[in-house]
Design a protein around this motif. Structure first.
Motif, PDB file in Angstrom:
ATOM      1  N   VAL A 203       2.168   3.364  -8.774  1.00 16.31           N
ATOM      2  CA  VAL A 203       1.730   2.024  -9.167  1.00 16.31           C
ATOM      3  C   VAL A 203       2.544   1.505 -10.348  1.00 16.31           C
ATOM      4  O   VAL A 203       2.570   2.120 -11.419  1.00 16.31           O
ATOM      5  N   ALA A 221      -5.005   2.428 -10.731  1.00 15.10           N
ATOM      6  CA  ALA A 221      -4.226   3.653 -10.572  1.00 15.10           C
ATOM      7  C   ALA A 221      -4.956   4.845 -11.169  1.00 15.10           C
ATOM      8  O   ALA A 221      -5.039   5.913 -10.550  1.00 15.10           O
ATOM      9  N   HIS A 250       2.754   0.206  -4.988  1.00 16.02           N
ATOM     10  CA  HIS A 250       1.837  -0.888  -5.295  1.00 16.02           C
ATOM     11  C   HIS A 250       2.249  -1.565  -6.601  1.00 16.02           C
ATOM     12  O   HIS A 250       2.612  -0.887  -7.569  1.00 16.02           O
TER      13      HIS A 250
END
Length: 521
Positions: A203, A221, A250
């Motif tokens: 992330v 996360a 992400h």
């Protein structure tokens, strides 16, 4: 993601036990595992207690993104305190207001803001100590090293605040939004279910941690056991390079950053094969920018979100399939549907009752994500949250027959520019002090880069003159953060008002927004 955590300390303990040697936070050349993160957080807890902080006390952080801010937030959760993360883009008087309003006892300052903090020191009567983070004057690491880990966890209720993020205020001053264990964990759980975020995710956190799109996204996360790849600040080319280099799965951006990315990406070839989700929100996405992003990022990755700090972040999502389906092109101006475990209704402005499908009203939200209230402002809290748990967003809109939420106007007149919330009252308060002005109104007008920007519409006092409207812009820049300052000024004979004297801002805005179906994000 673990189905349920009892609180933030449980979340941290879970991943430190499950995957002690896996990376938790990556920042430049610094890579910290879950066990290292937990130990550092426990040292911060010891430092806070040694400084005499008690449950309910506040600290403040004034810095660009740095792992220490997340460590301090986690330590506050474990010790019963709260971290008030200061918007570093504020002007010095606004920074002083936030620190004083939070009654922060300790201030943690990054090197870029050391001089400003020193100049403000005399204006911060309740502040006991300033600790510098990074740079030549770093004291944070020495402070950590001076304390052994304190493993004691303060017993907490789910509604206890551990993170205090400031939103601009309709009265002209920011309000401290008290975010809780229950709210932040519910947000992480609810959003993760639609983001396919898990322990295998990687992330990127590019947005500032003073923003719910920064710290709130980081907690997605943390709750999912995924490593955070933290950027010092959102640099367009650097963010794209990190996506490729670190195989990011992400990320979250505001449209203004994405617009810059599409510009710097020309001439570069990137490999974004690992990307699963590029989430964007917090301000309008101009359609030309959206089209460019659909070309830049892999198919099926773009997701739009709508949310608010008071709900710990996201409340609706427009999924990737609605971005790429020609038959659903009209949905690109919607904010998508409510996420898991979030209720959204549109209420009639006059009666407060649910509005019929397709009819406009105020957007109300109910979920476990909701804030505990505004710090020190019980009346504002009571106005924002109903006794049965509905949060009045202040945004106007409607919901169609398929459940898609359309945000079409701003009841409270808030301007969202590049992901930053700007209340006209803050600018109007400053402009009203200018000796040449009799009347002033600030509205949001369209901007291809920022979504919308502030415009001042002013009336001069009888006999007063203004050689150059830019004089008013300079006046604002001396007293406000630059992102809040009007970009243009119109001088008019009078402002339109209703019979009770209220300025008709809708009338002022109308010429600028004509022909645009969507006005806010």
């Amino acid at each position: 993601m673990k189905p349920e955590y009892t609180d933030i300390s449980d979340m941290l303990a879970h991943w430190a036990k499950q995957q002690p040697d896996a990376p938790a936070i990556v920042f430049g050349d610094t890579r910290r595992t879950w066990s290292q993160l937990r130990e550092r957080v426990q040292r911060v807890v010891a430092g806070l207690r040694a400084a005499g902080l008690q449950p309910g006390d506040r600290i403040a952080v004034l810095d660009l993104n740095h792992p220490s801010c997340l460590e301090l937030t986690l330590a506050c959760a474990l010790s019963g305190c709260a971290n008030a993360v200061v918007n570093f883009r504020l002007a010095p008087p606004e920074i002083a207001y936030v620190i004083n309003d939070a009654q922060a006892r300790l201030l943690f300052v990054g090197p870029e803001f050391a001089a400003a903090a020193a100049q403000l020191r005399a204006q911060l009567p309740k502040l006991e100590r300033v600790i510098h983070i990074g740079g030549d004057a770093d004291g944070y690491e020495r402070w950590l090293d001076a304390h052994a880990p304190d493993t004691r966890v303060h017993p907490t209720a789910g509604t206890d605040c551990f993170l205090q993020l400031y939103t601009s205020g309709t009265t002209g001053f920011p309000k401290g939004t008290m975010l809780t264990h229950r709210g932040m964990l519910a947000h992480a759980r609810n959003v993760a279910s639609s983001q396919a975020l898990d322990g295998e995710s990687r992330v990127q956190v590019a947005m500032p941690l003073f923003h719910v799109g920064g710290t709130g996204y980081a907690f997605l996360a943390l709750a999912g056991g995924a490593p955070i790849f933290l950027m010092r600040q959102p640099d367009p080319l650097g963010a794209l390079q990190m996506l490729e280099r670190e195989r990011i799965t992400h990320t979250f951006y505001v449209p203004a950053l994405m617009a810059a990315m599409t510009q710097v990406a020309s001439g570069h070839r990137f490999d974004f094969a690992a990307l699963r989700t590029v989430t964007y929100g917090a301000s309008p996405m101009p359609l030309p920018v959206m089209r460019a992003c659909l070309q830049l990022f892999p198919k099926g990755t773009l997701q739009q979100v709508y949310g608010m700090t008071e709900q710990s972040g996201v409340v609706t999502i427009l999924p990737s399939e609605d971005h790429e389906n020609p038959a659903a092109a009209h949905r690109l101006v919607s904010a998508g549907k409510a996420i898991h475990s979030v209720e959204i209704e549109v209420r009639d402005l006059g009666t407060g009752q649910p509005a019929p499908v397709g009819q406009p009203g105020e957007i109300w939200v109910r979920s476990e994500q909701v804030m505990a209230g505004y710090w020190g402002k019980p009346e504002a809290s009571a106005q924002a949250i109903t006794p049965d748990g509905w949060y009045r967003s202040g945004d106007g809109g409607h919901i169609d027959a398929d459940g898609y939420v359309y945000v079409t106007d701003r009841i409270k007149d808030m301007i969202i520019s590049g992901g930053e919330n700007i209340y006209p009252a803050e600018i109007e308060r400053v402009l009203a002090e200018h000796p040449a002005l009799q009347d002033v109104a600030v509205i949001g007008v369209p901007d291809e880069r920022w979504g919308e920007v502030p415009k001042a519409v002013v009336v001069l006092k009888p006999g007063a003159t203004l050689a150059d409207p830019n004089e008013l812009l300079a006046w604002c820049r001396e007293r406000l953060a630059h992102f809040k300052c009007p970009k243009t000024v119109d001088v008019v004979a009078e402002l339109p008002r209703n019979p009770t004297g209220k300025v008709l801002k809708r009338t002022l805005r109308q010429p600028y927004w004509e022909g645009r179906e969507r006005q806010v994000a």
